[in-house]
Design a protein around this motif. Structure first.
Motif, short mmCIF file in Angstrom:
data_model
loop_
_atom_site.label_atom_id
_atom_site.label_comp_id
_atom_site.label_asym_id
_atom_site.label_seq_id
_atom_site.Cartn_x
_atom_site.Cartn_y
_atom_site.Cartn_z
N GLU A 89 -1.09 3.53 -12.13
CA GLU A 89 -1.17 4.10 -13.47
C GLU A 89 -2.50 4.82 -13.71
OE1 GLU A 89 -0.31 5.17 -17.38
OE2 GLU A 89 1.03 4.34 -15.85
N GLY A 90 -3.59 4.18 -13.32
CA GLY A 90 -4.91 4.72 -13.65
C GLY A 90 -5.45 5.72 -12.67
N LEU A 91 -5.03 5.64 -11.41
CA LEU A 91 -5.53 6.54 -10.38
C LEU A 91 -4.45 7.43 -9.79
CD1 LEU A 91 -7.92 4.16 -8.36
CD2 LEU A 91 -8.47 5.65 -10.30
N GLY A 92 -3.20 7.17 -10.16
CA GLY A 92 -2.10 7.92 -9.59
C GLY A 92 -1.92 9.29 -10.22
N GLY A 97 1.38 11.26 -9.78
CA GLY A 97 2.66 11.30 -9.12
C GLY A 97 2.61 10.45 -7.86
N ASP A 98 2.97 11.04 -6.72
CA ASP A 98 2.93 10.31 -5.46
C ASP A 98 1.52 10.17 -4.91
OD1 ASP A 98 5.68 10.06 -5.49
OD2 ASP A 98 6.03 11.80 -4.19
N LEU A 99 0.59 10.94 -5.44
CA LEU A 99 -0.78 10.99 -4.92
C LEU A 99 -1.67 10.00 -5.65
CD1 LEU A 99 -1.03 14.88 -4.65
CD2 LEU A 99 -0.42 13.25 -2.84
N VAL A 100 -2.83 9.71 -5.07
CA VAL A 100 -3.73 8.70 -5.62
C VAL A 100 -5.18 9.18 -5.47
CG1 VAL A 100 -4.54 6.31 -5.47
CG2 VAL A 100 -2.13 6.83 -5.02
N TYR A 101 -5.94 9.07 -6.55
CA TYR A 101 -7.38 9.31 -6.48
C TYR A 101 -8.07 8.06 -5.93
CZ TYR A 101 -6.77 13.48 -9.36
OH TYR A 101 -6.39 14.71 -9.84
N ARG A 102 -9.22 8.25 -5.30
CA ARG A 102 -9.98 7.10 -4.80
C ARG A 102 -10.45 6.23 -5.97
NH1 ARG A 102 -14.57 9.31 -0.84
NH2 ARG A 102 -15.03 10.63 -2.62
N TYR A 103 -11.03 6.86 -6.95
CA TYR A 103 -11.57 6.21 -8.14
C TYR A 103 -11.80 7.32 -9.14
CZ TYR A 103 -15.71 7.96 -5.75
OH TYR A 103 -16.60 8.77 -5.09
N ARG A 104 -12.11 6.98 -10.38
CA ARG A 104 -12.36 8.01 -11.40
C ARG A 104 -13.69 7.80 -12.12
NH1 ARG A 104 -9.84 12.47 -10.78
NH2 ARG A 104 -9.06 12.88 -12.88
N ASN A 105 -14.44 6.77 -11.77
CA ASN A 105 -15.72 6.51 -12.42
C ASN A 105 -16.81 7.39 -11.82
OD1 ASN A 105 -14.99 4.45 -10.24
ND2 ASN A 105 -17.22 4.29 -10.24
N ALA A 151 1.99 -10.57 -2.01
CA ALA A 151 3.04 -11.01 -2.93
C ALA A 151 2.49 -11.67 -4.19
CB ALA A 151 3.99 -11.98 -2.22
N SER A 152 1.16 -11.77 -4.32
CA SER A 152 0.60 -12.48 -5.47
C SER A 152 0.72 -11.65 -6.74
CB SER A 152 -0.88 -12.80 -5.21
OG SER A 152 -1.68 -11.65 -5.36
N PRO A 153 0.84 -12.30 -7.90
CA PRO A 153 0.94 -11.57 -9.18
C PRO A 153 -0.27 -10.68 -9.44
CG PRO A 153 1.63 -13.85 -9.46
CD PRO A 153 1.05 -13.76 -8.09
N ARG A 154 -1.45 -11.13 -9.05
CA ARG A 154 -2.63 -10.31 -9.31
C ARG A 154 -2.65 -9.06 -8.44
NH1 ARG A 154 -8.09 -13.83 -10.74
NH2 ARG A 154 -7.36 -14.48 -12.81
N VAL A 155 -2.17 -9.15 -7.22
CA VAL A 155 -2.08 -7.95 -6.38
C VAL A 155 -1.03 -7.01 -6.96
CG1 VAL A 155 -1.32 -7.12 -4.12
CG2 VAL A 155 -2.99 -8.97 -4.28
N ALA A 156 0.09 -7.55 -7.42
CA ALA A 156 1.11 -6.70 -8.04
C ALA A 156 0.54 -5.99 -9.26
CB ALA A 156 2.32 -7.54 -8.43
N ALA A 157 -0.26 -6.71 -10.06
CA ALA A 157 -0.88 -6.10 -11.23
C ALA A 157 -1.89 -5.03 -10.82
CB ALA A 157 -1.57 -7.18 -12.07
N THR A 158 -2.64 -5.29 -9.75
CA THR A 158 -3.61 -4.31 -9.25
C THR A 158 -2.91 -3.05 -8.78
OG1 THR A 158 -5.14 -6.07 -8.60
CG2 THR A 158 -5.45 -3.90 -7.59
N LEU A 159 -1.82 -3.21 -8.05
CA LEU A 159 -1.06 -2.06 -7.56
C LEU A 159 -0.54 -1.24 -8.74
CD1 LEU A 159 0.14 -0.48 -5.21
CD2 LEU A 159 2.06 -2.08 -5.20
N ALA A 160 -0.07 -1.92 -9.77
CA ALA A 160 0.42 -1.22 -10.96
C ALA A 160 -0.71 -0.49 -11.67
CB ALA A 160 1.10 -2.20 -11.91
N ALA A 161 -1.88 -1.15 -11.77
CA ALA A 161 -3.02 -0.53 -12.45
C ALA A 161 -3.53 0.69 -11.69
CB ALA A 161 -4.14 -1.55 -12.61
N VAL A 162 -3.60 0.58 -10.37
CA VAL A 162 -4.03 1.72 -9.55
C VAL A 162 -3.03 2.85 -9.67
CG1 VAL A 162 -4.35 2.49 -7.17
CG2 VAL A 162 -5.43 0.38 -7.95
#
Length: 621
Positions: A505-508, A510-518, A492-503
């Motif tokens: 946006e940056g790794l999503g 659609g419904d799918l997610v990449y592990r990383y892109r680096n 429930a922390s703001p930083r976790v919420a921000a991390t979830l949003a960043a992941v």
């Protein structure tokens, strides 16, 4: 002849090995007698050089298939221009009169049964068996036997073929032509070894016994929430990935199915990863399958006599993981090579495995009410002391991390968080069972607090507005989502919420997610990693966002094939499955997040925590 899509494959097995059956009825992958044995059929990895047990029908129009409910028995129905044919495939596994405390819970025969039944009209076609022993490196010798069967030898291995229709030899293959009218049936039986039991007369009884075994096993599933069929299918897949004689749990049934097209990330997953097997243990516990969890602890006890002093990243089913080897004579699935056997990652340092194992051990002990069997309890003090000692010694060391990055080791955030998880779970165990002195437990708690403070401070990137892959890095990593599921961060922390949003946006995708892109030290890209998408579901649920999580979970289930099976990854553009199949990592995520969402829907307080509930539900990862 073309390579079939990965999602075309179903899996059957007998908790010793598995076979993959294509939509057209061809068995294109079979390693005998064990999951990691050299392949006998491997058309999956080379449509020309690899053998199979195929089926050709005259005038084929449509194909449908299903598993018999609660079993790993596959039924495929073919409609032709003249009739309808039903094919049933199974690897016999019979109930035992008495299930022992340790060891296999079913009697395997080392056979494959194939029953063809004409249900309407008339159907004509041909079964054929073309073995390509030792990954198609050994020539096959075929010899007709006096009883009408055929013995196939090659590479020091053998299989026998029998049928209720006459068999013939045609070069390097055994052929069984058939013509069936409504109500008629034909059998084909494959048996491992020169002395393998064929017993056509007893095939029907063996199939019935196999059905009884699987229905009884499925009947022990305690999950009764939404998507139960998908959960049970995932559990049945995980059971197939076990190796009953040893208790080991392999990561996937295949080797070298590519993670992207084009690509070079083709690896052998037919070994016991400490991480993957530990995840599977928690999934089994979540569904009430405590014996399967105990069997994995047996595997570790036998494979690692050091009681945790030398916990390894991965194990072979019968010893060390073989050195990585490229089979240059095979072209790979759809020509995407290389084809590899063995795995070089066995020599990597990945310190998160201490947390993975202790999560599984904690889940098991909770499930048995902290009254473990003597064989576990006798060594528990030493195991905890050894593992916590490892954690404290390596807490500042860089490693290759969860994703087995083949680049220079770094201070990976996921690893650091899992070190905290390891000490936390060790302390919980010792607080429930007096196996460590209070001062030792207090020391573990202090060390855990120090690790937690460190990764909170050094794992955050102001630029990325997220917890990232490594200290001082701006690289996003979906593995951070897993750490939230284990309680290493407050969901429930703001930083976790921000991390979830960043992941997202940056790794999503659609419904799918990449592990990383680096860049990770490997050429070419990869597809999205399916388990990561389920981790996002879990983080949403823990944050109280179940109205987003529940429909996302349902959509992800729809990404499986028509039988509910998943490989490791999904191509975001085509929706095609990628990587080895079936993948335990993905099916474990299906189970644990269904359980998590069901608890959230019930509105229980436990839905927002990783603490197991009274019934032993672990919900980890």
């Amino acid at each position: 002849m073309t390579d079939r899509p990965i999602e075309d494959y179903a899996v059957i097995g007998d908790t010793r090995t598995t076979a993959l059956v294509a939509r057209d009825g061809a068995i294109d992958w079979l390693c005998w007698p064990r999951h990691d044995s050299p392949a006998v059929f491997l058309r999956l990895l080379d449509a020309e050089a690899g053998g199979c047990c195929g089926l050709a029908l005259e005038g084929l129009r449509t194909t449908t298939r299903r598993y018999w409910p609660g079993t790993n028995i596959l039924e495929t129905t073919f409609v032709t221009a003249t009739g309808r044919l039903r094919l049933v495939d199974a690897m016999p596994l019979h109930p035992l009169a008495r299930v022992p405390d340790e060891g296999p819970d079913g009697a395997a025969e080392g056979r494959i049964l194939r029953r063809l039944t004409c249900e309407e009209g008339a159907v004509a076609g041909r079964l054929h068996v073309r073995p390509t022993f030792d990954y198609a490196r050994a020539a096959a010798g075929l010899a007709a036997q006096p009883d009408g069967s055929v013995l196939c030898r090659g590479g020091g291995e053998a299989l026998r073929v029998a049928a209720s229709v006459p068999l013939g030899l045609a070069g390097d293959r055994v052929e069984a032509p058939f013509s069936l009218a409504a109500g008629e049936e034909a059998w084909l039986v494959l048996a491992h070894g020169e002395a393998g039991g064929l017993d056509l007369a007893g095939a029907e009884a063996s199939l019935d016994a196999t059905r009884a075994y699987w229905e009884a096993w499925s009947g022990r599933c305690t999950y009764a929430g939404p998507h139960r069929e998908a959960v049970l299918r995932s559990a049945l897949v995980l059971k197939l990935l076990t190796h009953a004689p040893s208790g080991g749990i392999i990561a996937a049934a295949t080797t070298s199915l590519p993670e992207a097209v084009p690509g070079t990330r083709n690896y052998d997953y037919r070994y016991v990863w400490m991480r993957d097997a530990s995840f599977t243990v928690t999934a089994f516990v979540n569904l009430g399958y405590v014996r399967e969890a105990a069997e994995f602890l047996r595997f570790l006890r036998d494979a690692d006599a050091t009681l945790g002093r030398d916990l390894r990243l991965m194990y072979g089913l019968g010893g060390a993981v073989p050195a990585e080897e490229i089979l240059g004579h095979l072209r790979g699935w759809r020509g995407v090579g290389p084809v590899r056997i063995g795995n070089a990652a066995a020599d990597q340092h990945q310190y998160d495995i201490y947390g993975e194992f202790l999560v599984a051990l904690h889940a098991f002990l909770d499930a048995v009410g902290y009254e473990p069997p003597v064989r576990v309890n006798d060594h528990l003090p030493e195991v905890l002391e050894n593992l916590t000692g490892h954690v404290i010694r390596c807490r500042h060391a860089p490693d290759h991390g969860l994703w087995e990055l083949r680049a220079e080791p770094r201070q990976i955030l996921h690893t650091k968080a899992m070190l905290w998880v390891a000490l936390d779970r060790a302390a919980r165990i010792a607080e429930a069972i007096p196996v460590a002195a209070p001062e030792r437990v207090a020391a573990w708690r202090r060390a855990a607090a120090g690790i937690r403070a460190e990764y909170h401070a050094h794992g955050w990137s102001e630029r990325a507005q997220a917890y990232t892959q490594a200290y001082g890095s701006d690289d996003l990593d979906a593995a951070v989502l897993r750490t939230v599921l284990f309680g290493a961060f407050d969901a429930a922390s703001p930083r976790v919420a921000a991390t979830l949003a960043a992941v997202s946006e940056g790794l999503g995708a659609g419904d799918l997610v990449y592990r990383y892109r680096n860049h990770d030290g490997l050429p070419a890209d990869e597809a999205t990693f399916t388990a990561c998408a389920f981790w996002r579901v879990g983080c949403l649920a823990l944050a109280g966002r179940t109205r987003e999580a529940a429909p996302l979970f349902a959509r992800l289930l729809g990404r499986g094939n028509d039988l509910g099976l998943f490989a490791e990854e999904i191509d975001a553009e085509t929706g095609g499955q990628r990587g080895n199949v079936p993948q335990g990592f993905t099916h474990m995520a299906v189970i644990n997040h269904a359980v998590r969402l069901a608890e959230a829907a019930r509105g229980g307080e436990e839905a927002a925590t990783e603490e197991p509930c009274a019934a032993g539900t672990a919900r980890e990862a």
